[in-house]
Design a protein around this motif. Structure first.
Motif: not given
Length: 128
Positions: A22-39, A94-102
């Motif tokens: 139900r919460d896509p924001v949680d999904r994004v955050i978890r996916l972003a934390a899986e790799s050093a750089v996520v696009i 882009v997320f780098i190190g699990g943090k939102l860059v933008g």
């Protein structure tokens, strides 16, 4: 080399539970934390392509989620809009190190002002 995630990869990273589905924001955050750089990208977006080329040219191997290839891509896109505060589709994000860059503008500003490389090194995406 970029790592593209196929449709079913969303299920791999996100076990289907009542709250996760139900919460896509949680999904994004978890996916972003899986790799050093996520696009988060759309395959037909020229800005997404330019950003992927920039990072690959720097020696980074980002994990790329092509939202137009995922059945839940529109939900993820709306979640990204909320995270970056956009009123229109924000890709690439882009997320780098699990943090939102933008979006592209933030990544390019970081590249120009010299803060992108230290972020990538801190996340373990570059070994210069």
């Amino acid at each position: 080399m970029m790592h593209y995630q196929a449709e079913r990869s969303w299920e791999y990273y996100m076990p289907v539970t009542a709250s996760a589905s139900r919460d896509p924001v949680d999904r994004v955050i978890r996916l972003a934390a899986e790799s050093a750089v996520v696009i988060f990208s759309v395959s037909s977006c020229c800005m997404c392509h330019a950003l992927k080329r920039l990072l690959c040219g720097m020696g980074v191997s980002p994990t790329v989620y092509e939202l137009d290839h995922d059945p839940r891509g529109k939900d993820i896109e709306r979640a990204l809009m909320r995270l970056v505060g956009a009123t229109s589709p924000p890709v690439p994000v882009v997320f780098i190190g699990g943090k939102l860059v933008g979006s592209m503008d933030r990544v390019m500003a970081s590249h120009i002002n010299g803060t992108l490389v230290p972020l990538l090194k801190e996340a373990g995406a570059l070994w210069l």
